[in-house]
Motif scaffolding. Structure first.
Motif, short mmCIF file in Angstrom:
data_model
loop_
_atom_site.label_atom_id
_atom_site.label_comp_id
_atom_site.label_asym_id
_atom_site.label_seq_id
_atom_site.Cartn_x
_atom_site.Cartn_y
_atom_site.Cartn_z
N LEU A 104 0.83 -1.21 0.00
CA LEU A 104 0.00 0.00 0.00
C LEU A 104 0.86 1.26 0.00
N ASN A 105 1.96 1.26 0.75
CA ASN A 105 2.85 2.42 0.75
C ASN A 105 3.51 2.62 -0.61
N ALA A 106 3.86 1.52 -1.27
CA ALA A 106 4.45 1.63 -2.61
C ALA A 106 3.46 2.27 -3.58
N VAL A 107 2.20 1.89 -3.48
CA VAL A 107 1.15 2.50 -4.32
C VAL A 107 0.99 3.97 -3.95
N ARG A 108 0.95 4.25 -2.67
CA ARG A 108 0.74 5.61 -2.17
C ARG A 108 1.82 6.58 -2.66
N GLY A 113 7.30 9.87 -4.67
CA GLY A 113 8.44 9.35 -3.93
C GLY A 113 8.41 9.97 -2.54
N ASP A 114 9.43 9.65 -1.74
CA ASP A 114 9.56 10.21 -0.40
C ASP A 114 10.95 9.89 0.12
N LYS A 115 11.34 10.54 1.19
CA LYS A 115 12.65 10.23 1.79
C LYS A 115 12.60 8.82 2.39
N ASN A 116 13.74 8.20 2.44
CA ASN A 116 13.92 6.89 3.08
C ASN A 116 12.96 5.82 2.54
N THR A 118 11.57 2.41 0.91
CA THR A 118 11.95 1.01 0.98
C THR A 118 12.34 0.53 -0.42
N LEU A 119 12.94 -0.64 -0.47
CA LEU A 119 13.31 -1.23 -1.75
C LEU A 119 12.08 -1.40 -2.63
N LEU A 120 11.00 -1.91 -2.07
CA LEU A 120 9.77 -2.10 -2.86
C LEU A 120 9.23 -0.77 -3.37
N GLU A 121 9.23 0.25 -2.55
CA GLU A 121 8.74 1.56 -2.98
C GLU A 121 9.56 2.10 -4.15
N LYS A 122 10.88 1.94 -4.07
CA LYS A 122 11.74 2.37 -5.17
C LYS A 122 11.46 1.58 -6.44
N ILE A 123 11.27 0.29 -6.29
CA ILE A 123 11.01 -0.57 -7.45
C ILE A 123 9.72 -0.17 -8.16
N ILE A 124 8.68 0.10 -7.40
CA ILE A 124 7.40 0.49 -8.01
C ILE A 124 7.52 1.87 -8.66
N PHE A 125 8.16 2.80 -7.98
CA PHE A 125 8.35 4.14 -8.53
C PHE A 125 9.08 4.05 -9.88
N LEU A 126 10.19 3.32 -9.91
CA LEU A 126 10.98 3.21 -11.14
C LEU A 126 10.27 2.39 -12.21
N SER A 127 9.60 1.33 -11.82
CA SER A 127 8.90 0.50 -12.80
C SER A 127 7.82 1.30 -13.52
N ASP A 128 7.15 2.17 -12.79
CA ASP A 128 6.16 3.05 -13.39
C ASP A 128 6.83 3.95 -14.43
#
Length: 193
Positions: A104-108, A113-116, A118-128
């Protein structure tokens, strides 16, 4: 809800182009998760549902945000394209049965993006950003960079976003600047920048 059930529900609720994009983000997320040792199943689900709120009309998004009790800051209220991240997380929980906070945070966060992160959040951001359907100047270099150094790819993606937003005289969300600076500060402290 299984991934196949989510796919069917998304296909019915998204424009065809957005659905194809979501499949591309899912596939890219899975590949990046394998490359960097992230949870492949979570990456696939997050990539698939990241834009589940994107095709909802802006006025309806604002009503839904209010109904879900989502607090928007001033910039999100004035830049409707930023609403679908937090709203998508709420819809993913309610309509798709996703209760994993990391997903849910990765979607959010996939738009700002945001500071700090997670690996999953970065992956979703970049994959998009780099899924196969994306076509913009520099995307090929960014795709290569994403598989060599995730943080360097994030910085390049933020730079591209900042340039895009400022050229259109739109409002830049401070989370994007904080996210970029966080990575650069971390690199400098480690002596990598």
């Amino acid at each position: 809800m299984s991934r196949d059930e989510i796919i069917l529900k998304l296909k019915a609720g998204l424009k065809e182009s957005r659905f194809k994009h979501s499949l591309g983000v899912m596939e890219t997320s899975i590949i990046l998760a394998r490359r960097y040792g992230a949870d492949v199943k979570k990456a696939g689900i997050a990539g698939l549902i990241h834009d589940c709120a994107r095709d909802i009309p802006a006025e309806s998004q604002l009503k839904m945000v209010e109904n879900f009790g989502i607090l928007l800051d001033d910039i999100e209220k004035l830049e409707p394209a930023l609403i679908h991240g937090p709203l998508g997380a709420a819809i993913a929980r309610k309509n798709f049965g996703v209760d994993d906070e990391e997903i849910l945070n990765a979607v959010r966060l996939h738009t700002t993006g945001d500071k700090n992160m997670t690996l999953l959040e970065k992956i979703i951001f970049l994959s998009d950003y780099i899924e196969p359907g994306r076509c913009f100047p520099g995307v090929e270099d960014l795709r290569v960079k994403a598989f060599k150094d995730l943080d360097e790819a994030m910085i390049s993606a933020y730079d591209s976003t900042i340039k895009y937003v400022t050229e259109r005289e739109s409002l830049l969300h401070p989370r994007t600047v904080c996210a970029r600076n966080f990575i650069l500060l971390h690199k400098r402290r480690e002596g990598k920048a």
